[in-house]
Design a protein around this motif. Structure first.
Motif, short mmCIF file in Angstrom:
data_model
loop_
_atom_site.label_atom_id
_atom_site.label_comp_id
_atom_site.label_asym_id
_atom_site.label_seq_id
_atom_site.Cartn_x
_atom_site.Cartn_y
_atom_site.Cartn_z
N GLN A 248 0.85 -1.18 0.00
CA GLN A 248 0.00 0.00 0.00
C GLN A 248 0.89 1.24 0.00
O GLN A 248 1.95 1.26 0.62
CB GLN A 248 -0.91 0.00 1.22
CG GLN A 248 -1.90 -1.16 1.27
CD GLN A 248 -2.78 -1.11 2.50
OE1 GLN A 248 -3.18 -0.04 2.95
NE2 GLN A 248 -3.07 -2.28 3.06
N ALA A 249 0.44 2.28 -0.67
CA ALA A 249 1.25 3.49 -0.81
C ALA A 249 1.63 4.10 0.54
O ALA A 249 2.70 4.69 0.69
CB ALA A 249 0.51 4.52 -1.66
N ILE A 250 0.76 3.93 1.53
CA ILE A 250 1.00 4.53 2.84
C ILE A 250 2.17 3.88 3.57
O ILE A 250 2.74 4.48 4.49
CB ILE A 250 -0.27 4.45 3.72
CG1 ILE A 250 -0.18 5.39 4.92
CG2 ILE A 250 -0.53 3.02 4.17
CD1 ILE A 250 -0.15 6.84 4.56
N GLU A 260 2.24 15.78 0.76
CA GLU A 260 1.34 16.93 0.75
C GLU A 260 2.06 18.10 1.41
O GLU A 260 2.85 17.91 2.33
CB GLU A 260 0.05 16.60 1.50
CG GLU A 260 -0.80 15.54 0.83
CD GLU A 260 -2.07 15.26 1.61
OE1 GLU A 260 -2.24 15.88 2.69
OE2 GLU A 260 -2.87 14.44 1.16
N PRO A 261 1.80 19.32 0.96
CA PRO A 261 2.46 20.48 1.58
C PRO A 261 2.06 20.63 3.06
O PRO A 261 0.90 20.92 3.37
CB PRO A 261 1.96 21.67 0.74
CG PRO A 261 1.54 21.07 -0.56
CD PRO A 261 1.00 19.71 -0.21
N ARG A 262 3.00 20.41 3.94
CA ARG A 262 2.77 20.54 5.38
C ARG A 262 4.03 21.08 6.04
O ARG A 262 5.14 20.81 5.59
CB ARG A 262 2.43 19.19 6.01
CG ARG A 262 1.41 18.36 5.24
CD ARG A 262 0.29 17.93 6.10
NE ARG A 262 -0.56 16.95 5.44
CZ ARG A 262 -1.60 16.36 6.01
NH1 ARG A 262 -1.90 16.64 7.26
NH2 ARG A 262 -2.34 15.50 5.34
N HIS A 263 3.84 21.83 7.12
CA HIS A 263 4.97 22.43 7.84
C HIS A 263 4.66 22.28 9.32
O HIS A 263 4.06 23.15 9.95
CB HIS A 263 5.11 23.89 7.44
CG HIS A 263 6.42 24.51 7.82
ND1 HIS A 263 6.62 25.17 9.00
CD2 HIS A 263 7.60 24.56 7.15
CE1 HIS A 263 7.87 25.62 9.05
NE2 HIS A 263 8.49 25.26 7.94
N ILE A 264 5.08 21.14 9.90
CA ILE A 264 4.62 20.76 11.23
C ILE A 264 5.80 20.57 12.17
O ILE A 264 6.64 19.68 11.98
CB ILE A 264 3.79 19.47 11.17
CG1 ILE A 264 2.59 19.67 10.23
CG2 ILE A 264 3.31 19.07 12.56
CD1 ILE A 264 1.84 18.40 9.92
N LEU A 285 -3.98 11.02 7.21
CA LEU A 285 -3.47 10.41 5.99
C LEU A 285 -4.38 9.25 5.62
O LEU A 285 -5.19 8.81 6.45
CB LEU A 285 -2.04 9.90 6.22
CG LEU A 285 -1.01 10.97 6.60
CD1 LEU A 285 0.28 10.32 7.08
CD2 LEU A 285 -0.73 11.89 5.42
N PRO A 286 -4.29 8.71 4.42
CA PRO A 286 -5.17 7.60 4.04
C PRO A 286 -5.02 6.39 4.97
O PRO A 286 -3.98 5.75 5.02
CB PRO A 286 -4.71 7.26 2.62
CG PRO A 286 -4.15 8.54 2.10
CD PRO A 286 -3.47 9.17 3.28
N GLY A 287 -6.06 6.11 5.73
CA GLY A 287 -6.09 4.94 6.60
C GLY A 287 -5.48 5.15 7.97
O GLY A 287 -5.68 4.32 8.88
#
Length: 358
Positions: A248-250, A260-264, A285-287
């Motif tokens: 699975q991609a995850i 995805e654009p994130r700045h955490i 996120l997916p799942g």
């Protein structure tokens, strides 16, 4: 290794001023003292390592200039947390890197805690050029006013009471729990420069997630240390033998948050949860969802941190460990700012790949 590069940012010969050192104090109001920021730092016991770094970098006089400046000062404990504990640690360094790192600790303007808007990630341009991010929560520490709000800068905790809002002739000083961690380069550059992350780089390349990390972003990446892969008998050879189409991609996409654009920062979830609460503040996120937890108990001087991955049913420990932590603590592992995002180095895999085979 990147850790060593971080430490060299702050290496210098220890300079002890001949005048008497003082404890950190703050005036009863915001009337600026006659001393400048450079002089104040030089004459305080809790800031001797910072004073040494400024002297070596040739910045003490700069902080005595008219300004005004807002400077976030790492105390001795902050330097200790990245392995700088004595004059012996200051014998080798790169002066330019040190100067850059120290200039990232402040910006031009006078800002007291109550002047920062109540929100996540207020942006200010540091004296070195990169932006710094000041996050202010409605939660308060040891008080009830706006100046008592919980504040983090680039993920570093700002101390309360007499260690914030220190009014001086040419600006204001706030003492922080950790030095800021900037690296001049992309996520790719950061990962490639640290050989302890080579297996993560191998996995990102094998699963076709590597090329995207040189793009604009911003990206937030949780990078497992090589020890985390070896814990599950994952080597460069075994990773390269994996068939990405069978997973699975995850399984590996989780580490760059599906790009995805994130700045955490490590402390962002804590800030958001205090103000808004609930599962909606997780990184979705997916799942799966990710909760990076952080807390600093100033009274006990205890730091608590963890990263929990839960599935859509809210369960953890099934597809991955119950909890993951920043490698070698928050000061060394978390919140490495690069030109296109943030990298966190973690001590375990977030998900077990074998549980995510299609």
């Amino acid at each position: 290794m990147q850790y060593n590069k971080l430490i060299t940012f702050f290496i210098s010969l220890l300079f002890i001023a001949g005048c008497k050192k003082e404890d950190l104090t703050i005036p009863g109001d915001k009337t600026a003292e006659s001393r400048s920021i450079g002089s104040f730092i030089r004459n305080n016991y809790d800031l001797t390592l910072l004073s040494a770094a400024l002297e070596k970098a040739g910045l003490s006089d700069s902080l005595n200039q008219p300004g005004p400046f807002t400077f976030f000062a790492p105390d001795n404990a902050a330097f200790n947390s990245i392995g700088i504990t004595s004059a012996k640690d200051f014998e080798t360094m790169n002066v330019d890197s040190l100067r850059f790192a120290l200039k990232c600790q402040g910006f031009r303007d006078r800002k007291y805690i109550s002047d920062f808007p109540f929100q996540l990630g207020n942006r200010y341009v540091s004296m070195a050029g990169p932006e710094m991010y000041v996050s202010v929560s409605k939660n308060v520490n040891y008080g009830s006013g706006a100046s008592d709000r919980t504040v983090y800068v680039n993920g570093a905790y700002v101390y309360s009471n007499s260690k914030r809002n220190i009014a001086l002739a040419n600006g204001v000083v706030h003492v922080v729990r950790m030095p800021f961690r900037y690296t001049q380069g992309t996520v790719q550059d950061f990962l490639m420069a640290d050989t302890s992350l080579s297996l993560f780089v191998t996995a990102m390349k094998r699963f076709k997630l590597w090329d995207g990390l040189k793009e604009k972003g911003p990206f937030t990446v949780f990078a497992p240390h090589n020890d985390a892969f070896r814990k599950y008998d994952l080597t460069a050879d075994s990773i390269n033998k994996m068939d990405p189409d069978k997973f699975q991609a995850i399984a590996f996409g989780i580490y760059s948050l599906i790009q995805e654009p994130r700045h955490i920062f490590s402390t962002d979830w804590q800030q958001i949860n205090v103000d808004y609460g609930g599962i909606s503040t997780y990184i979705h996120l997916p799942g799966f969802s990710i909760k990076p937890y952080y807390n600093y108990n100033e009274f006990l001087q205890q730091e608590t941190h963890s990263i929990t991955v839960v599935d859509d049913a809210g369960q953890s420990g099934i597809n991955g460990p119950y909890q993951v932590h920043y490698k070698n603590g928050v000061a060394m592992g978390a919140d490495h700012i690069v030109t296109n995002g943030i990298v966190h180095i973690v001590d375990d895999l977030l998900l077990y790949p074998q549980t995510l085979i299609k």
